[in-house]
Design a protein around this motif. Structure first.
Motif, PDB file in Angstrom:
ATOM      1  N   ILE A   1       0.856  -1.185   0.000  1.00 55.35           N
ATOM      2  CA  ILE A   1       0.000   0.000   0.000  1.00 55.35           C
ATOM      3  C   ILE A   1       0.896   1.241   0.000  1.00 55.35           C
ATOM      4  N   GLY A   2       0.433   2.271  -0.669  1.00 47.41           N
ATOM      5  CA  GLY A   2       1.125   3.546  -0.724  1.00 47.41           C
ATOM      6  C   GLY A   2       0.154   4.605  -1.208  1.00 47.41           C
ATOM      7  N   GLU A   3       0.682   5.670  -1.841  1.00 45.74           N
ATOM      8  CA  GLU A   3      -0.216   6.695  -2.360  1.00 45.74           C
ATOM      9  C   GLU A   3      -0.833   6.236  -3.681  1.00 45.74           C
ATOM     10  N   VAL A   4      -1.904   6.859  -4.200  1.00 46.44           N
ATOM     11  CA  VAL A   4      -2.810   7.847  -3.642  1.00 46.44           C
ATOM     12  C   VAL A   4      -4.180   7.177  -3.596  1.00 46.44           C
ATOM     13  N   GLY A   5      -4.724   6.921  -2.448  1.00 45.19           N
ATOM     14  CA  GLY A   5      -6.027   6.292  -2.353  1.00 45.19           C
ATOM     15  C   GLY A   5      -6.505   6.276  -0.922  1.00 45.19           C
ATOM     16  N   GLY A   6      -7.745   5.851  -0.722  1.00 51.62           N
ATOM     17  CA  GLY A   6      -8.309   5.817   0.617  1.00 51.62           C
ATOM     18  C   GLY A   6      -8.852   7.151   1.081  1.00 51.62           C
ATOM     19  N   PHE A   7      -8.930   8.131   0.178  1.00 53.21           N
ATOM     20  CA  PHE A   7      -9.475   9.439   0.548  1.00 53.21           C
ATOM     21  C   PHE A   7     -10.968   9.471   0.235  1.00 53.21           C
ATOM     22  N   SER A   8     -11.692  10.330   0.923  1.00 59.82           N
ATOM     23  CA  SER A   8     -13.148  10.321   0.841  1.00 59.82           C
ATOM     24  C   SER A   8     -13.679  11.278  -0.219  1.00 59.82           C
ATOM     25  N   TYR A   9     -14.825  10.896  -0.777  1.00 53.81           N
ATOM     26  CA  TYR A   9     -15.617  11.739  -1.669  1.00 53.81           C
ATOM     27  C   TYR A   9     -17.038  11.688  -1.130  1.00 53.81           C
ATOM     28  N   THR A  10     -17.537  12.817  -0.666  1.00 54.91           N
ATOM     29  CA  THR A  10     -18.827  12.855   0.014  1.00 54.91           C
ATOM     30  C   THR A  10     -19.970  12.830  -0.980  1.00 54.91           C
ATOM     31  N   VAL A  11     -20.849  11.818  -0.834  1.00 53.41           N
ATOM     32  CA  VAL A  11     -22.064  11.724  -1.635  1.00 53.41           C
ATOM     33  C   VAL A  11     -23.230  12.362  -0.897  1.00 53.41           C
ATOM     34  N   SER A  12     -23.328  12.079   0.400  1.00 55.12           N
ATOM     35  CA  SER A  12     -24.383  12.640   1.248  1.00 55.12           C
ATOM     36  C   SER A  12     -23.895  12.624   2.684  1.00 55.12           C
ATOM     37  N   ASP A  13     -24.723  13.093   3.610  1.00 57.10           N
ATOM     38  CA  ASP A  13     -24.315  13.152   5.017  1.00 57.10           C
ATOM     39  C   ASP A  13     -23.972  11.775   5.575  1.00 57.10           C
ATOM     40  N   ASP A  14     -24.626  10.735   5.042  1.00 56.48           N
ATOM     41  CA  ASP A  14     -24.401   9.390   5.591  1.00 56.48           C
ATOM     42  C   ASP A  14     -23.732   8.435   4.608  1.00 56.48           C
ATOM     43  N   LEU A  15     -23.149   8.987   3.523  1.00 57.58           N
ATOM     44  CA  LEU A  15     -22.462   8.125   2.569  1.00 57.58           C
ATOM     45  C   LEU A  15     -21.240   8.839   2.012  1.00 57.58           C
ATOM     46  N   ARG A  16     -20.106   8.181   2.176  1.00 60.19           N
ATOM     47  CA  ARG A  16     -18.858   8.687   1.609  1.00 60.19           C
ATOM     48  C   ARG A  16     -18.179   7.561   0.839  1.00 60.19           C
ATOM     49  N   LEU A  17     -17.781   7.879  -0.381  1.00 64.80           N
ATOM     50  CA  LEU A  17     -16.992   6.938  -1.150  1.00 64.80           C
ATOM     51  C   LEU A  17     -15.526   7.141  -0.792  1.00 64.80           C
ATOM     52  N   TYR A  18     -14.811   6.036  -0.652  1.00 69.08           N
ATOM     53  CA  TYR A  18     -13.367   6.080  -0.442  1.00 69.08           C
ATOM     54  C   TYR A  18     -12.719   5.425  -1.648  1.00 69.08           C
ATOM     55  N   LEU A  19     -11.945   6.219  -2.368  1.00 75.73           N
ATOM     56  CA  LEU A  19     -11.362   5.784  -3.640  1.00 75.73           C
ATOM     57  C   LEU A  19     -10.052   5.037  -3.386  1.00 75.73           C
ATOM     58  N   ILE A  20     -10.022   3.770  -3.784  1.00 78.44           N
ATOM     59  CA  ILE A  20      -8.832   2.934  -3.633  1.00 78.44           C
ATOM     60  C   ILE A  20      -8.154   2.822  -4.994  1.00 78.44           C
ATOM     61  N   GLU A  21      -6.877   3.183  -5.041  1.00 80.71           N
ATOM     62  CA  GLU A  21      -6.168   3.126  -6.324  1.00 80.71           C
ATOM     63  C   GLU A  21      -5.787   1.691  -6.657  1.00 80.71           C
ATOM     64  N   THR A  22      -6.314   1.231  -7.800  1.00 82.06           N
ATOM     65  CA  THR A  22      -5.934  -0.091  -8.314  1.00 82.06           C
ATOM     66  C   THR A  22      -5.202   0.001  -9.644  1.00 82.06           C
TER      67      THR A  22
ATOM     68  N   ASN B   1     -11.117  20.840  -2.337  1.00 80.67           N
ATOM     69  CA  ASN B   1     -10.642  20.404  -3.659  1.00 80.67           C
ATOM     70  C   ASN B   1      -9.307  19.688  -3.465  1.00 80.67           C
ATOM     71  N   PHE B   2      -9.393  18.418  -3.131  1.00 78.74           N
ATOM     72  CA  PHE B   2      -8.231  17.628  -2.734  1.00 78.74           C
ATOM     73  C   PHE B   2      -7.216  17.518  -3.870  1.00 78.74           C
ATOM     74  N   SER B   3      -7.689  17.237  -5.079  1.00 78.09           N
ATOM     75  CA  SER B   3      -6.750  17.018  -6.181  1.00 78.09           C
ATOM     76  C   SER B   3      -5.957  18.274  -6.513  1.00 78.09           C
ATOM     77  N   ALA B   4      -6.526  19.462  -6.271  1.00 82.69           N
ATOM     78  CA  ALA B   4      -5.822  20.712  -6.583  1.00 82.69           C
ATOM     79  C   ALA B   4      -4.650  20.963  -5.640  1.00 82.69           C
ATOM     80  N   LEU B   5      -4.617  20.283  -4.499  1.00 79.40           N
ATOM     81  CA  LEU B   5      -3.547  20.496  -3.530  1.00 79.40           C
ATOM     82  C   LEU B   5      -2.256  19.779  -3.930  1.00 79.40           C
ATOM     83  N   PHE B   6      -2.345  18.755  -4.770  1.00 74.35           N
ATOM     84  CA  PHE B   6      -1.152  18.028  -5.196  1.00 74.35           C
ATOM     85  C   PHE B   6      -0.304  18.931  -6.095  1.00 74.35           C
ATOM     86  N   HIS B   7       0.897  19.238  -5.628  1.00 71.54           N
ATOM     87  CA  HIS B   7       1.832  20.112  -6.338  1.00 71.54           C
ATOM     88  C   HIS B   7       1.290  21.539  -6.470  1.00 71.54           C
TER      89      HIS B   7
END
Length: 440
Positions: free
Chosen positions: A179-200, A409-415
């Motif tokens: 395991i390493g970067e970049v994955g496991g970060f959240s994307y909010t769909v609603s108050d009770d549902l968050r997607l966590y993107l796993i890089e494959t 805006n998580f992706s905009a923070l990279f570099h």
């Protein structure tokens, strides 16, 4: 009688460790003569591990270009070991553009600010916080865990992960997954549902230089064979070009699942309609449906009144799995036959399936800490040290858990400017990583 649950790992220390790491300037310029700080950072990591009785080995590929590797013995040495890797270097930062100095490690408004805050000293700090707590409390993981803190990831890893794989592969004996970067970060769909993107999967890297030649001459003369003009025209064509859409299996799976959850229709022939509705992650996902070629550097001339005989430009090209040959053919047609192409750095794309016990452990750990969590696979538009470690037959995932504010805006923070990580996200990551590593 049931076994009592393990006490949660303390999360305060991760902020201190991350702040310490941010204050070590590990700028990687791409030039060994001007890069800095990787040895200091490796020594810091070695010291934090030594304090709790973990031996480590610092490996230098060149003076100052240092990586560190350590092994935490598990209760079942017969199982394949898990590699947990993070890089110590960061891209350059211009302090004049930042709200706070990029190497000050400022705590402000619930965030820890600094170059490397999410790329990726946050994960380095999480790993150290978990390992230090385990050593203090006598916890052993179910299998060996190999820790790798690497140099030079931001310039392709030749002085870091690739050097370790080429010259010190015995340090990774028995490793089957990583395991390493970049994955496991959240994307909010609603108050009770968050997607966590796993890089494959991640796109391949192909850094190219374009060269043009012309007739040198005096800058005051009429001149119809100018290398700079020819290069500029080719670079402009590349920079304005959009390569064809190609939806890979990983991206298709991601968009299909996200569309169902958002209640929108996914058209495989027009994925951009779906991507446009994804909010802060749209830019990251949008870069995974086509090959890209971005001009990043220009070089020509040596005096104002001299037309040079040669001009060069650098392209940062990112290639989808299975698209390498098609991309080069499309690029050649775009730039024309008279422009020379030089390959500077070439690393293939990687892709694995989204299944197996390790994926199950990621999902379970996220749900344990966030009951609203749901995991989905995705492709990273950039590249990581996984490109080196997969050469050893290691199955690689991006899993650096962070729960993020819905509007960040998580992706905009990279570099980017004002890179920062939410303190609560850091603490969340420690809890998830602790749970994951206990169960994996």
């Amino acid at each position: 009688m049931s076994t009592p649950a393990a006490p949660p790992v303390p999360t305060d220390e991760v902020v201190t460790i991350c702040r310490d790491l941010l204050r070590i300037d590990t700028t990687n310029t791409g030039d060994p003569l001007t890069s800095a700080g990787e040895r200091l950072a490796a020594e810091y990591v070695a010291g934090r591990l030594a304090e709790v009785g973990v031996d480590s080995q610092i490996v230098e590929s060149a003076p100052g270009r240092a990586s560190l590797v350590a092994r935490i013995p598990g209760t079942d040495p017969g199982r394949g070991a898990l590699l947990v890797h993070g890089h110590l270097d960061v891209v350059p930062a211009d302090a004049a553009e930042w709200t706070f100095p990029p190497f000050a490690g400022e705590l402000h408004d619930g965030y820890l600010w600094g170059r490397g805050a999410i790329d990726m000293k946050d994960f380095d700090a999480m790993v150290l916080a978990v390992v230090r707590d385990w050593q203090r409390t006598g916890i052993r993981p179910p299998r060996d865990i190999v820790l790798a803190f690497t140099a030079d990831e931001e310039a392709g890893g030749r002085y870091g992960a690739h050097h370790l794989v080429d010259r010190h592969r015995d340090l990774f004996d028995g490793c089957t997954e990583a395991i390493g970067e970049v994955g496991g970060f959240s994307y909010t769909v609603s108050d009770d549902l968050r997607l966590y993107l796993i890089e494959t999967a991640e796109k391949g890297i192909n850094w190219l230089r374009l060269h043009t030649r012309g007739r040198p001459g005096h800058g005051s003369m009429v001149h119809d064979d100018n290398a700079i003009t020819a290069l500029s025209e080719a670079v402009a064509r590349v920079g304005r070009h959009q390569f064809p859409v190609v939806v890979t299996p990983t991206v298709r799976d991601f968009l299909t699942e996200v569309s169902e959850l958002l209640g929108i229709t996914f058209d495989p022939d027009d994925p951009e309609l779906t991507i446009a509705k994804l909010g802060p992650v749209a830019n990251m996902i949008g870069a995974t449906i086509r090959n890209t070629a971005n001009p990043t550097r220009l070089a020509a001339g040596y005096k104002e009144n001299v037309i040079p005989s040669r001009a060069s430009a650098t392209l940062d090209c990112r290639i989808l799995p299975g698209q390498d040959q098609q991309f080069l053919e499309q690029l050649r047609e775009l730039i024309g036959p008279d422009v020379e192409i030089e390959h500077v750095e070439r690393q293939p794309p990687i892709e694995t399936s989204f299944d197996g016990p390790l994926v199950d452990a990621m999902a379970a750990a996220l749900r344990y800490v966030d009951p609203g969590a749901r995991v989905v696979p995705y492709m990273l538009s950039g590249g990581t040290d996984a490109k080196a470690f997969q050469q050893l037959g290691i199955r690689c995932f991006g899993f650096t858990p962070l729960r993020l504010p819905a509007d960040l805006n998580f992706s905009a923070l990279f570099h980017g400017i004002d890179e920062r990580v939410p303190v609560e996200g850091l603490q969340f990551g420690v809890r998830v990583l602790d749970r994951f590593l206990r169960q994996s």
